[in-house]
Each structure stands twice: as C-alpha cells, then as structure tokens.
Design a protein around this motif. Structure first.
Motif, PDB file in Angstrom:
ATOM      1  N   THR A 148       0.827  -1.201   0.000  1.00  0.00           N
ATOM      2  CA  THR A 148       0.000   0.000   0.000  1.00  0.00           C
ATOM      3  C   THR A 148       0.864   1.255   0.000  1.00  0.00           C
ATOM      4  O   THR A 148       0.591   2.222  -0.729  1.00  0.00           O
ATOM      5  N   ALA A 201      -5.600   1.681  -2.670  1.00  0.00           N
ATOM      6  CA  ALA A 201      -6.892   1.514  -1.996  1.00  0.00           C
ATOM      7  C   ALA A 201      -7.258   0.035  -1.881  1.00  0.00           C
ATOM      8  O   ALA A 201      -7.681  -0.439  -0.819  1.00  0.00           O
ATOM      9  N   LEU A 212      -7.376  -2.087   1.492  1.00  0.00           N
ATOM     10  CA  LEU A 212      -8.666  -2.686   1.838  1.00  0.00           C
ATOM     11  C   LEU A 212      -8.540  -4.198   1.969  1.00  0.00           C
ATOM     12  O   LEU A 212      -9.096  -4.806   2.884  1.00  0.00           O
TER      13      LEU A 212
END
Length: 338
Positions: free
Chosen positions: A34, A54, A58
């Motif tokens: 990330t 994202a 997630l």
C-alpha cells in the motif's frame, strides 16, 4: 506488531484467530504494498492510480475480519493487478530502467497474490514476497542515485533483476537447487547495489544524509544475510532459518530502507514536512541491535530467551520510529502554522 506479539507467544492487545496466519502477507502486501503503491500513484498523477493502494489496503483490512479469507485475498490480488497497471502507465510515459525493475517487483507481488489465493502456503511464497520488496527498493535506489551509479547502471540492474526473477520461479518449482540459485542472484544484486550506492560516500556527511546512508548500508547487510542462508542452506520454509530470512529481509532490509527514505519520500506523498531530528537514530539503532539478538543469539545459537527479547525489541524499534516520525510531522505543522 500485534501479530508479532502473538507469534512470540506473548500477551497481545488484540486476539484475532487468523492474525498469525496472515501476518506475513499483511506486512508485505497490506503495509509495504500500500505504501509503495501510494507513492507511485502520486508520481503517476492520475486519479485511477490510487485504485491500487486503496485495494491493497482494503484487502489487508479484510484479512483481519471474520469474512471469508478468500475475499481479502481476492481484493489484494485486484490491488496487485492495479499496481502493475500503474507501472505500465509509468512505463508508457518514460521507458526507464528503474521503472522496469520496479514493475518486475509488482509482477512478483501479483504472482504471490495469485499463488496464495490458489492455496500455496505463505512460506513457499517467501521468495516472491522478497523479490517484490527487493526489486521495488532496488529500482528506487537507481531512480534516486542514477548519476552516482554510472551510465551502465540501468541495464545492469535490469539483468540482475531478471536473474532474481528466475531464482524466485526456480525456488518454487525446484526448492533445493532453486533456492541456491535464488541465493546467488540475491547476493549478486545486493552486492552490486551496495558497491554502487552513493551511501558509501554520504556516510561521511552529517545529519539526515548520514542517517539515510547508515540505514541503507545496514539494510544491504541484512539482505546479504538472507542471500547467504538461501545459498548455503537451501529452501527456508520452517524453523529458525525461515524466521531468520523473513526478519532479515522484511525488518533488517525493508524497514531500514523505509526509515532511510521516510524523511524524503513521505513529505512528497503526504504534502507534510517530516523534518529530520537526531532522535530518529535511536529506533534505527535499536532495530539492528535487536535483529542481532534475535537472528544470531536466538536463531543461530538457539537461545529462546534471546529470540523472544529480540522480537520484542523489534516491535519497540518499529513502533517508536512511527511515533517519533508522526510527532515530527505534527510539530512541523504547528510550527509552520504560527
């Protein structure tokens, strides 16, 4: 860090049954993936680029929920695919060797996500996850220190990256000879990076420049340790050798490189200054001292108490760096607002 406490058989603030199971992937794809994808999305300067960080973030969060594990795995796979797409866009913009090397790293991250979703155990994915972080950081070093490395640095690093890629695949298909090949490729790559890095000159500077150089050179050392373990001992999928490779690469190399580059890269991503303060040296030194305790006294010499205390100090080093870095950002923002 919570999962690390559980794996060390120590009290942890949060107890989630499958947290130890997803610990490694959570660190590499959920956290490092990330972070790197976010930095690349900022460089791309297109809204679609932020889909990769994202989804990776997630997916990491979904791994911690009671929802089916395959859901988090699938989302992380989609994030890895989007990450490769970011590099494809960067490559179309500028056909640069550094981008190509980092793109190969993203491909390895995607390969790891596919294999994990297909049921391959995480220990067998270790070379793929290692290859992801090594090629990503290696490409970034070429990007940041191209002039110091010389005009032939780009093609050489691409060749070394291809050898590492071959070693990663070989280690999965033929564990014994493939792991030795992987060790040779990793040692060749880290040896070349260390020999050509500007850090050998900037280590004699002062302040932030010296801090960055010291963190980078220490990181290269631990990556070399992992390469030697693979070369001399073959596949590392269980026991102390697995523990040593995992933490030499993902703490000794990866976290040390993050510490080195945080004062430079994070301000560009977050649009907030992260001024260097000498106190940042404390968690960096603690990280490497704790790794010596854990990997040498604990893993190599078999002292369980040293292994456990080394692990605890690993956690203290990482958390204290995050706290100090966040504090520096807050203080700088308040100072600028006066």
């Amino acid at each position: 860090m919570d999962a690390a406490l559980i794996l060390l058989d120590l009290p942890a603030p949060v107890r989630i049954d499958r947290l130890p199971q997803v610990h490694g992937v959570l660190l590499v794809l959920g956290f490092v993936g990330t972070l790197v994808a976010l930095e690349r999305a900022v460089a791309l300067r297109r809204p679609a680029g932020f889909l990769a960080p994202a989804l990776l973030g997630l997916g990491g969060l979904l791994l911690l929920t009671p929802l089916p594990l395959r859901l988090g795995q699938t989302v992380q796979l989609l994030g890895a695919a989007a990450f490769v797409g970011v590099y494809a866009s960067l490559w179309r913009r500028q056909r640069d060797h550094a981008v190509l090397v980092q793109a190969l790293g993203a491909v390895l991250a995607g390969g790891a996500a596919i294999l994990w979703l297909g049921g391959v155990p995480v220990p067998l994915l270790l070379p793929w996850l290692v290859g992801f972080v090594v090629l990503t950081i290696g490409g970034e070093r070429l990007e940041l220190a191209r002039l110091a490395m010389g005009p032939g640095a780009g093609p050489t690093l691409v060749l070394l990256a291809a050898c590492l890629l071959a070693g990663v695949v070989a280690a999965l298909l033929w564990p014994a000879p493939g792991s030795a090949l992987l060790g040779v490729a990793l040692l060749a790559l880290v040896g070349w990076l260390a020999a050509h890095d500007v850090a050998w000159r900037t280590i004699h500077a002062q302040g932030l420049t010296r801090f960055m150089a010291a963190c980078m050179l220490a990181g290269y050392f631990w990556l070399g340790v992992a390469g030697m373990i693979w070369l001399l001992g073959g596949a590392a999928t269980t026991g102390v050798r697995y523990d040593a490779v995992v933490h030499a690469v993902f703490l000794g190399f990866t976290i040390s490189m993050i510490m080195a580059h945080a004062p430079v890269i994070l301000p560009a991503v977050l649009r907030r200054p992260l001024p260097y303060h000498p106190v940042l040296v404390v968690p960096a030194v603690l990280l490497h001292v704790s790794l010596v305790v854990r990997l040498w006294l604990g893993d190599a010499l078999g002292h369980e108490v040293a292994w456990r205390w080394g692990g605890v100090l690993n956690i203290v080093a990482v958390v204290s760096f995050l706290v100090l870095a966040a504090g520096s950002v807050v203080v700088a923002a308040r100072t600028a607002g006066r």
